[in-house]
Design an enzyme around this catalytic site. Structure first.
Site, mmCIF file in Angstrom:
data_model
loop_
_atom_site.group_PDB
_atom_site.id
_atom_site.type_symbol
_atom_site.label_atom_id
_atom_site.label_comp_id
_atom_site.label_asym_id
_atom_site.label_seq_id
_atom_site.Cartn_x
_atom_site.Cartn_y
_atom_site.Cartn_z
ATOM 1 N N LYS A 100 -5.795 7.634 11.776
ATOM 2 C CA LYS A 100 -6.148 8.114 10.442
ATOM 3 C C LYS A 100 -6.508 9.589 10.436
ATOM 4 C CE LYS A 100 -7.581 3.602 8.814
ATOM 5 N NZ LYS A 100 -8.701 2.778 8.289
ATOM 6 N N ARG A 107 0.860 -1.178 0.000
ATOM 7 C CA ARG A 107 0.000 0.000 0.000
ATOM 8 C C ARG A 107 0.896 1.227 0.000
ATOM 9 N NH1 ARG A 107 -3.675 -0.086 4.999
ATOM 10 N NH2 ARG A 107 -4.894 -1.593 3.807
ATOM 11 N N CYS A 164 -7.923 -10.831 1.205
ATOM 12 C CA CYS A 164 -7.996 -10.355 2.586
ATOM 13 C C CYS A 164 -8.135 -11.514 3.566
ATOM 14 C CB CYS A 164 -9.170 -9.408 2.779
ATOM 15 S SG CYS A 164 -9.225 -8.842 4.482
ATOM 16 N N CYS A 188 -16.305 -7.967 6.275
ATOM 17 C CA CYS A 188 -16.263 -8.232 7.714
ATOM 18 C C CYS A 188 -16.493 -6.921 8.443
ATOM 19 C CB CYS A 188 -14.927 -8.855 8.111
ATOM 20 S SG CYS A 188 -13.623 -7.657 8.436
ATOM 21 N N ARG A 208 -1.683 7.029 9.251
ATOM 22 C CA ARG A 208 -1.729 6.485 7.890
ATOM 23 C C ARG A 208 -1.725 7.583 6.839
ATOM 24 N NH1 ARG A 208 -3.917 1.162 8.009
ATOM 25 N NH2 ARG A 208 -3.145 0.119 9.864
ATOM 26 N N CYS A 234 -15.362 -3.284 -0.220
ATOM 27 C CA CYS A 234 -13.969 -3.474 0.175
ATOM 28 C C CYS A 234 -13.405 -4.643 -0.639
ATOM 29 C CB CYS A 234 -13.879 -3.795 1.659
ATOM 30 S SG CYS A 234 -14.496 -5.451 2.035
ATOM 31 N N CYS A 264 -13.947 -1.729 5.886
ATOM 32 C CA CYS A 264 -13.012 -0.968 5.042
ATOM 33 C C CYS A 264 -13.688 -0.216 3.911
ATOM 34 C CB CYS A 264 -11.955 -1.902 4.486
ATOM 35 S SG CYS A 264 -11.048 -2.730 5.795
ATOM 36 N N LYS A 301 -3.723 1.838 14.844
ATOM 37 C CA LYS A 301 -3.672 2.669 13.642
ATOM 38 C C LYS A 301 -4.315 4.022 13.911
ATOM 39 C CE LYS A 301 -6.066 -0.077 10.937
ATOM 40 N NZ LYS A 301 -7.038 -0.697 10.005
HETATM 41 C C1 SRM Z 1 -7.810 -1.604 0.712
HETATM 42 C C2 SRM Z 1 -8.809 -1.202 1.826
HETATM 43 C C3 SRM Z 1 -10.247 -1.427 1.410
HETATM 44 C C4 SRM Z 1 -10.570 -0.971 0.010
HETATM 45 O O1 SRM Z 1 -11.341 -1.720 -0.634
HETATM 46 O O2 SRM Z 1 -10.117 0.094 -0.428
HETATM 47 C C5 SRM Z 1 -8.590 -1.931 3.132
HETATM 48 C C6 SRM Z 1 -8.186 -3.219 3.181
HETATM 49 C C7 SRM Z 1 -7.875 -3.895 4.344
HETATM 50 N N1 SRM Z 1 -8.012 -3.413 5.602
HETATM 51 FE FE1 SRM Z 1 -8.999 -1.745 6.076
HETATM 52 N N2 SRM Z 1 -8.845 -1.159 4.208
HETATM 53 C C8 SRM Z 1 -9.118 0.078 3.761
HETATM 54 C C9 SRM Z 1 -9.729 1.077 4.437
HETATM 55 C C10 SRM Z 1 -10.265 0.949 5.718
HETATM 56 C C11 SRM Z 1 -11.272 1.797 6.294
HETATM 57 C C12 SRM Z 1 -11.926 2.980 5.599
HETATM 58 C C13 SRM Z 1 -11.180 4.267 5.808
HETATM 59 O O3 SRM Z 1 -10.139 4.289 6.486
HETATM 60 O O4 SRM Z 1 -11.667 5.265 5.261
HETATM 61 C C14 SRM Z 1 -11.544 1.272 7.537
HETATM 62 C C15 SRM Z 1 -12.630 1.769 8.522
HETATM 63 C C16 SRM Z 1 -12.280 3.024 9.198
HETATM 64 C C17 SRM Z 1 -11.580 2.753 10.501
HETATM 65 O O5 SRM Z 1 -10.373 2.517 10.456
HETATM 66 O O6 SRM Z 1 -12.262 2.716 11.517
HETATM 67 C C18 SRM Z 1 -10.679 0.124 7.711
HETATM 68 C C19 SRM Z 1 -10.643 -0.663 8.826
HETATM 69 C C20 SRM Z 1 -9.812 -1.767 8.954
HETATM 70 C C21 SRM Z 1 -9.651 -2.533 10.176
HETATM 71 C C22 SRM Z 1 -10.338 -2.234 11.539
HETATM 72 C C23 SRM Z 1 -9.553 -1.258 12.320
HETATM 73 C C24 SRM Z 1 -10.131 -1.144 13.716
HETATM 74 O O7 SRM Z 1 -10.355 -0.021 14.138
HETATM 75 O O8 SRM Z 1 -10.357 -2.199 14.319
HETATM 76 C C25 SRM Z 1 -8.752 -3.568 9.879
HETATM 77 C C26 SRM Z 1 -8.273 -4.684 10.823
HETATM 78 C C27 SRM Z 1 -7.271 -4.203 11.822
HETATM 79 O O9 SRM Z 1 -6.711 -3.105 11.654
HETATM 80 O O10 SRM Z 1 -7.060 -4.947 12.777
HETATM 81 C C28 SRM Z 1 -8.392 -3.401 8.500
HETATM 82 C C29 SRM Z 1 -7.514 -4.245 7.788
HETATM 83 C C30 SRM Z 1 -7.432 -4.296 6.446
HETATM 84 C C31 SRM Z 1 -6.628 -5.347 5.712
HETATM 85 C C32 SRM Z 1 -5.208 -4.856 5.596
HETATM 86 C C33 SRM Z 1 -6.716 -6.767 6.284
HETATM 87 C C34 SRM Z 1 -5.580 -7.158 7.226
HETATM 88 O O11 SRM Z 1 -5.433 -6.454 8.264
HETATM 89 O O12 SRM Z 1 -4.896 -8.132 6.920
HETATM 90 C C35 SRM Z 1 -7.343 -5.303 4.340
HETATM 91 C C36 SRM Z 1 -6.493 -5.723 3.153
HETATM 92 C C37 SRM Z 1 -7.418 -6.306 2.082
HETATM 93 C C38 SRM Z 1 -6.709 -6.485 0.792
HETATM 94 O O13 SRM Z 1 -6.485 -7.659 0.369
HETATM 95 O O14 SRM Z 1 -6.345 -5.461 0.171
HETATM 96 N N3 SRM Z 1 -9.030 -2.319 7.959
HETATM 97 N N4 SRM Z 1 -9.910 -0.049 6.576
HETATM 98 C C39 SRM Z 1 -8.693 0.248 2.310
HETATM 99 C C40 SRM Z 1 -7.263 0.732 2.243
HETATM 100 C C41 SRM Z 1 -7.135 2.111 2.796
HETATM 101 C C42 SRM Z 1 -5.741 2.647 2.659
HETATM 102 O O15 SRM Z 1 -5.327 2.859 1.515
HETATM 103 O O16 SRM Z 1 -5.078 2.788 3.687
HETATM 104 S S1 SF4 Z 2 -13.638 -5.026 5.604
HETATM 105 FE FE1 SF4 Z 2 -12.867 -6.892 6.332
HETATM 106 S S2 SF4 Z 2 -12.954 -8.155 4.548
HETATM 107 FE FE2 SF4 Z 2 -13.136 -6.104 3.810
HETATM 108 S S3 SF4 Z 2 -11.057 -5.587 3.356
HETATM 109 FE FE3 SF4 Z 2 -11.493 -4.862 5.378
HETATM 110 S S4 SF4 Z 2 -10.728 -6.453 6.655
HETATM 111 FE FE4 SF4 Z 2 -10.931 -7.318 4.644
#
Ligand code: SRM
Ligand code: SF4
Ligand SMILES: Cc1cc2nc3c(=O)[nH]c(=O)nc-3n(C[C@H](O)[C@H](O)[C@H](O)COP(=O)(O)OP(=O)(O)OC[C@H]3O[C@@H](n4cnc5c(N)ncnc54)[C@H](O)[C@@H]3O)c2cc1C
Ligand SMILES: Cc1cc2nc3c(=O)[nH]c(=O)nc-3n(C[C@H](O)[C@H](O)[C@H](O)COP(=O)(O)O)c2cc1C
Lengths: 595, 569
Positions: free
Chosen positions: B215, B82, B439, B478, B152, B433, B482, B213
């Protein structure tokens, strides 16, 4: 209280007395052990054989050079017949024979197979080379008879046997019985040669050696009570599992096959191979039956099976060979094939990538069932290095089978046995198998001895067995495995098992070469050279080296790398390095199982 | 009630991530050794986590995980990268470099635009990892701190129209991003063979970095494309006659939750008030430092700023920030969000340049049958003299097109399926997502399910005679959310294969969290319910009442006002 037959025994009076009282004091078990012990001793040093009579009354010596057991079995048949005639006979594996001692031999039979492009089997290499060298003695007083076995589908048919005869005669030996060079169906033709040879030697040996004389036998033959099941009488075993172990994008199809030996009483050791009889592809068989306009339901006299079943179960239809072309051409009066058969070289080129199926498809013609069967040779079982240890899997035996597959003449070709094992078998099916011992591919007796295993591709099979063995025995010796294949993600055979063995410490080192993951090709021999210093250190600390897999290229390249390492890290000249490696071979510290 | 003399810290055995951060020698760990290990495609325990701070996640192709286990092969380990792209701006030259790398060295061949204005590579095998970093670096791109317990990628509204305002806002997003970056040189050392230099301290983030994390966004009202309420720290631009004067600062947003754990919930950010521009970095630094010191390091599920706020109280947190920064927040200035989506098609900026916004389904840029998107963008990049802007909705703006290039770029876009007049408003307001197959946390499909889901909803809208209306529809695999389903009018949150929770009641501009309506239901059940509710909405809505407002007025779900107390209620 048992009596020692006075006439036979070469012991002095009081030796005899001591011996008898000792025997008397022994339980049958102890006696069995002693006899085995003496026999084994005798075998490893046949020339100084304690009970062999003095050179004067020269014995009949049978030397065999065998890799997969065929020549060994024939040599055994000959020995039994000779003993039956009362010849004083010694049967010796060429690997256990000190070349220089050949000058003592008066009556000599050679039974040997051929490998590679006309090379001797591993076990015959030393004697073969010695007889061609300056060191070879004159043998004016030696009478010889040679039996070669081979395969007419190879260019250099029985070359090694021919070499032996030429070299011996060049040294002055006289041929007492005409040599025979037998094809894969040697079983049906060996009898003539054996009878002829016995008769030819009889007047010479006219030895009225009394019955009961001890015939030293090479190890392996007495190593284990032979199971009732054998190549001639295979066990019908249940297939437990056939699992592809290359990834979905692999260019290769390698299968892990698990077979049950339950109830067979078959025993094997790590290093042995499993012989497998297979079934030809029935739809292919039906197709050629069509082309040849034969029913398939008819019975050939002398066989209770129908023609169709005979073709599927008993005859060779994948591996082609010159004999078939000639016979088929005559039977069908096919001019083109008859013409082709005249030029050996051209014929060979033609057969290169053609199965018998292909030849028939190209030249369909009506043929009688008998002529067809007559033209085909008997199916030969294929051998597969055993990939498991009974210490681990008990009544099972595992194989690592590379499916031979290629496209040619607008159709997909599968190897006869590997296609059957890998693609046509279903779990629960029965297949006919037997154990083929290989006493020249064995872990060191000493569990402390370090071991270097080089097994790219399916060559890894026996090393999975070795490692299971050493694991079960809790052997402390270090283990170093070299493995290679095209791609890391697709072709890392047994990757997870090997990773676990690295973690547990059973594997001290794992060196991998994935040839096609980068621009320049990298093979195991490159890894050997890279790790040269450490490799040399292991050698100097007494490590045994094992090589298994492709013999055409890999085994040669690895051998060269080995000599390089000894030369550069042992500070030796090229010749010294060669000699060092030869010495390893003699000491059984460099063993190969290549195919 | 908190004891003011004691810093409000959660006592207890620290989460294991705290140990590994502490022992990592400032994020170095033994990554280099793992890189050189030819026996596995993966990384060992701690390094598995540490590479995240370098912008990578270890993944495997879940579609074939079971198959490979049977083949006695390890999972098809690879990494996802990323990039760090503050404000989502990427030049055509950079684009050509990254799409070439994706084409030649990744398992999937795609460039994947994310919901945080950057791109991801999926399926990079170990032998290519180091090379990858050197390639993007050669184009002036890095991936430092795009994952892990750090600040981030900083978002910034793409708004290309008010070019000056945007330019300023964008500069700030870059400055904030750089100000909050780790000091450690581990990244250059490990990936770019930079010379070894001992790291002695992390001035802002601290030796064990943040509890979780973090943001940050910079946004320009009236567009909320960045979805501020998903973020820990937000700078909302306040302008006076086209000039940026300062920010309203909103703290404590976040959308993730854990199924069945009511101590976790999606939460909106709280408005701390206004600050003038000159204090921007100080405020950014100290919102971070307070969260660094007070955030929960015992339980990672309660470690984000949103939970710290709810635990210590907004005023206590705010006061501490003011004390540390030496700045008082003024009363927040009025602003309004009126939209969240991207402005698709052409717009003309005040500077006379033209901007083309493209809808890219799931942000997944690949050559599809009849839609060679990747090739199209390559051709555009080859002639484009402006820049590209990745939006927070996984879309792309071709910005600053000189008038003479406009016609040709439009032609290329149409020829390659980048512009498609058949795209409905519903499609353009739908998002998913990544989820399966890459993922590791996915419980259900998302990206791969979106096309069917949208088609069904389009069908429903048409059936009720409102084909050119839309609802903000988002599906995630899930409850991490995301794809920001927890700010959608209708959000599907994966629970198991083919099973989702349905949340309703968010609004169009993203200032309301939706509430659970159906739990663990198959997509048929969910679609039947949507059919019923959309029918109802079509028939009984007030003049331009959006679906989210309607379902609350109609009492289908209760409005979520204060997540902590009423989200699970
Ligand atoms: C690529 C992306 C979704 C997308 O379709 O675009 C994404 C993809 C993943 N997110 Fe996310 N997140 C993405 C935006 C978000 C958002 C939306 C936002 O930030 O606007 C959220 C919700 C907002 C928030 O953070 O509350 C989000 C909340 C999470 C979480 C839950 C964090 C938490 O507070 O518990 C995880 C899991 C974790 O961090 O433990 C996570 C984890 C992940 C992971 C890295 C899974 C992992 O931890 O192994 C996913 C990788 C999937 C893949 O194969 O690419 N991702 N993730 C987004 C990448 C953003 C970036 O460029 O940095
Ligand atoms: S929402 Fe859950 S399934 Fe979708 S990319 Fe984020 S961690 Fe993966
Ligand atoms: C001691 C020993 C141990 C062995 N251990 C193993 C083992 O552990 N695992 C294993 O997989 N094999 C092993 N083999 C090899 C195995 O016995 C068979 O030779 C192999 O499986 C091929 O037999 P088949 O009946 O499938 O093919 P066949 O029907 O015998 O056909 C093989 C023939 O097809 C032709 N051919 C093959 N490939 C091509 C091509 N690409 N183009 C044109 N023609 C081609 C060649 O003439 C080749 O000889 C071992 C062999 C020996 C002697
Ligand atoms: C890899 C390989 C190479 C062979 N090369 C030859 C050859 O060049 N000439 C030949 O006549 N037979 C060749 N053969 C056939 C063997 O000599 C034949 O199978 C023989 O029965 C083996 O006898 P053994 O079990 O005593 O070693 C080859 C067999 C194998 C497996």
């Amino acid at each position: 209280m048992m009596q020692l037959p006075a006439a036979v025994n070469p012991l002095s009076a009081d030796q005899a007395q001591q011996f008898e009282s000792l025997l008397g004091s022994m339980t049958p078990l102890q006696q069995a052990w002693v006899s085995g012990y003496l026999a084994a001793n005798a075998a490893t040093a046949p020339a100084e054989n304690p009970v062999a009579p003095p050179v004067a009354a020269a014995p009949f010596t049978i030397l065999y050079g065998s890799q997969t057991g065929n020549a060994k079995h024939l040599a055994q048949d000959l020995a039994d017949r000779a003993k039956g005639r009362g010849f004083e006979t010694q049967l010796v594996d060429m690997a256990d024979f000190k070349p220089a001692k050949i000058k003592n031999e008066r009556f000599l039979a050679i039974v040997v197979s051929t490998y590679g492009e006309g090379e001797p089997p591993e076990t015959a290499a030393k004697l073969h080379a010695f007889l061609g060298s300056k060191k070879a003695p004159r043998l004016e007083n030696t009478k010889i008879a040679v039996l070669g076995i081979g395969d007419t589908s190879y260019e250099h048919f029985c070359k090694t046997a021919v070499d032996f005869e030429d070299r011996l005669t060049a040294l002055g030996a006289t041929i007492i019985a005409p040599r025979a060079l037998l094809d894969v169906d040697y079983d049906d033709h060996a009898e003539d040669w054996i009878a002829g040879t016995i008769n030819a030697f009889e007047p010479e040996l006219k030895a009225k050696a009394p019955a009961g004389n001890v015939v030293p036998i090479s190890p392996g033959i007495t190593a284990k009570a032979p199971a009732q099941f054998s190549k001639k009488n295979p066990f019908s075993a249940e297939v437990l599992a056939v699992q592809k172990i290359t990834g979905r994008d692999s260019t290769r199809d390698t299968r892990h096959v698990e077979i049950s030996l339950d109830g067979s009483g078959l025993q094997y050791q790590a290093g042995d191979a499993l012989g497998v009889y297979f079934h030809n592809n029935s739809s292919e068989v039906d197709h050629i039956l069509d082309l040849l306009q034969v029913e398939g339901s008819e019975h050939i006299e002398g066989r209770e099976k129908t023609l169709r079943d005979t073709l599927i179960e008993d005859l060779e239809l994948t591996q082609s060979y010159p004999g078939f072309v000639t016979a088929f051409a005559t039977a069908t009066g096919n001019a083109i094939l008859q013409e082709l058969a005249k030029d050996a070289a051209e014929l060979r080129a033609y057969l290169q990538d053609r199965q018998i199926f292909d030849i028939i498809r190209e030249h369909p013609a009506p043929i009688s069932a008998d002529a067809l069967v007559g033209a085909l040779r008997k199916m030969q079982p294929r051998l597969y290095s055993i990939a498991s240890s009974q210490a681990e899997v008990e009544e099972e035996v595992h194989l690592t089978v590379g499916v031979v597959e290629y496209d040619a003449f607008d159709r997909n070709h599968l190897g006869g046995a590997s296609g059957y094992l890998g693609r046509r078998l279903e779990e629960g099916d029965k297949i006919r198998v037997f154990v083929e011992q290989n006493n020249h591919f064995r872990l060191p007796d000493n569990p402390e001895t370090p071991v270097i295993m080089i097994g790219p591709g399916t060559g890894i099979a026996p090393f999975r067995a070795f490692l299971q063995d050493r694991d079960a025995a809790e052997a402390d010796g270090k283990n170093w495995l070299f493995f290679g294949n095209p791609h890391f993600t697709q072709d890392f055979l047994y990757q997870v098992e090997l990773q676990d063995w690295l973690k547990s410490g059973l594997l001290s080192k794992l060196s991998v070469a994935f040839s096609r993951d980068q621009k320049e090709k990298i093979y195991v021999q490159h890894r050997i050279r890279e790790a040269g210093a450490e490799f040399w250190a292991w050698l100097e600390s007494g490590a045994h080296i094992y090589v298994c897999g492709d013999q055409e290229r890999m085994a040669k390249d690895v051998h060269a790398a080995l000599i390089d390492v000894v030369q550069s890290h042992g500070g030796k000249s090229a010749d010294e390095a060669e000699a060092y490696v030869e010495a390893l071979r003699d000491a059984k510290r460099y063993q190969r199982d290549v195919y | 009630m908190l004891d003011a003399s004691q810093p409000p810290i959660v006592e207890g055995p620290l989460a294991d991530n705290e140990r590994l951060k502490r022992e990592s020698n400032f994020l170095r760990g033994t990554i280099t050794e793992d890189l050189a290990n030819p026996i596995t495609g993966g990384f060992s325990a701690d390094n598995f986590q540490l590479i995240r701070f370098h912008g990578m996640y270890q993944q495997d192709d879940r579609d074939i995980r079971a198959e490979r286990a049977e083949q006695k092969l390890e999972p098809l380990h690879n990494v996802m990268l990323r990039a760090r792209m503050p404000g989502g701006i990427i030049t055509p030259q950079q684009w050509l470099v990254i799409e070439k790398f994706a084409e030649e060295n990744t398992m999937y061949g795609s460039v994947r635009l994310t919901t945080r204005q950057t791109f991801q590579f999926h399926g990079v095998l170990k032998p290519h990892i180091k090379d990858m970093h050197q390639v993007i670096n050669s184009a002036g791109i890095d991936s430092i701190a795009t994952a892990g317990d750090v600040n981030r990628n900083v978002l910034c509204t793409t708004n290309p129209v008010e070019s000056e305002l945007h330019q300023e806002a964008y500069e700030w997003s870059k400055r904030i991003s750089e100000h909050l970056l780790p000091n450690t040189k581990a990244y250059t050392e490990i990936w770019l063979d930079g010379e070894k230099q001992k790291t002695t301290e992390e001035k802002i983030l601290g030796p064990t970095y943040l509890p979780r994390k973090f943001k940050t966004t910079v946004s320009i009202p009236p567009n909320n494309e960045v979805d501020i309420h998903a973020n820990d720290l937000n700078f909302v631009a306040i302008a006076e006659d086209g000039k940026l004067i300062g920010w309203n600062v909103l703290v404590g947003g976040g959308l993730a939750m854990t199924h069945g754990d009511t101590a976790t919930y999606p939460r909106k950010a709280d408005d701390f008030g206004f600050i003038p521009l000159e204090h921007t970095l100080a405020i950014a630094e100290h919102v971070v430092s307070v969260q660094r010191d007070w955030g929960n390091r015992v339980n990672r599920k309660n470690a984000k700023t949103k939970y710290t706020l709810d635990r210590v109280g907004i005023d206590v947190f705010k006061a501490e920030v003011e004390a540390r920064a030496g700045v008082k927040f003024g009363p927040s200035k009025p602003y309004e969000f009126t939209s969240r989506g991207d402005r698709f098609g052409w717009v003309e900026g005040v500077d006379g340049n033209h901007h083309l916004t493209l809808y890219l389904l799931n942000g997944r840029i690949l050559d599809y049958p009849n839609r060679p998107l990747k090739t199209g963008l390559r051709k555009i990049a080859e002639i484009h003299d402006g820049d590209f802007r990745m939006t927070a909705n996984q879309n792309l703006v071709i910005a600053g097109v000189s008038p003479e290039n406009r016609a040709e770029i439009e032609k290329i876009a149409r020829d390659h399926g980048l512009i498609d007049d058949m795209m409905t408003p519903q499609l353009k307001n739908s998002m998913a997502c990544v989820a399966l197959p890459t993922c590791p946390l996915a419980m259900a499909e998302a990206e791969r399910y979106l096309p069917d889901l949208v088609a069904d909803v389009e069908g429903i809208l048409a059936k009720h005679g409102i084909a050119d209306d839309h609802i903000i529809l988002r599906v995630v695999g899930c409850p991490n959310g995301c794809g920001r389903a927890m700010l959608a009018e209708a959000g599907l949150v994966g629970k198991g294969p083919g099973k989702y929770n349905l949340y309703l009641g968010g609004n169009r501009v993203g200032t309301r969290v939706p509430k659970l309506h159906l739990e663990n239901k198959s997509t048929d059940v969910i679609l039947t319910e949507l059919d019923r509710l959309i029918g109802d909405w079509a028939a009984n809505r007030l003049p331009d009442e959006c679906f989210g407002d309607f379902v609350i007025r109609a009492g289908v779900v209760a409005e979520v006002k204060m997540s902590k107390t009423d989200f699970h209620a």
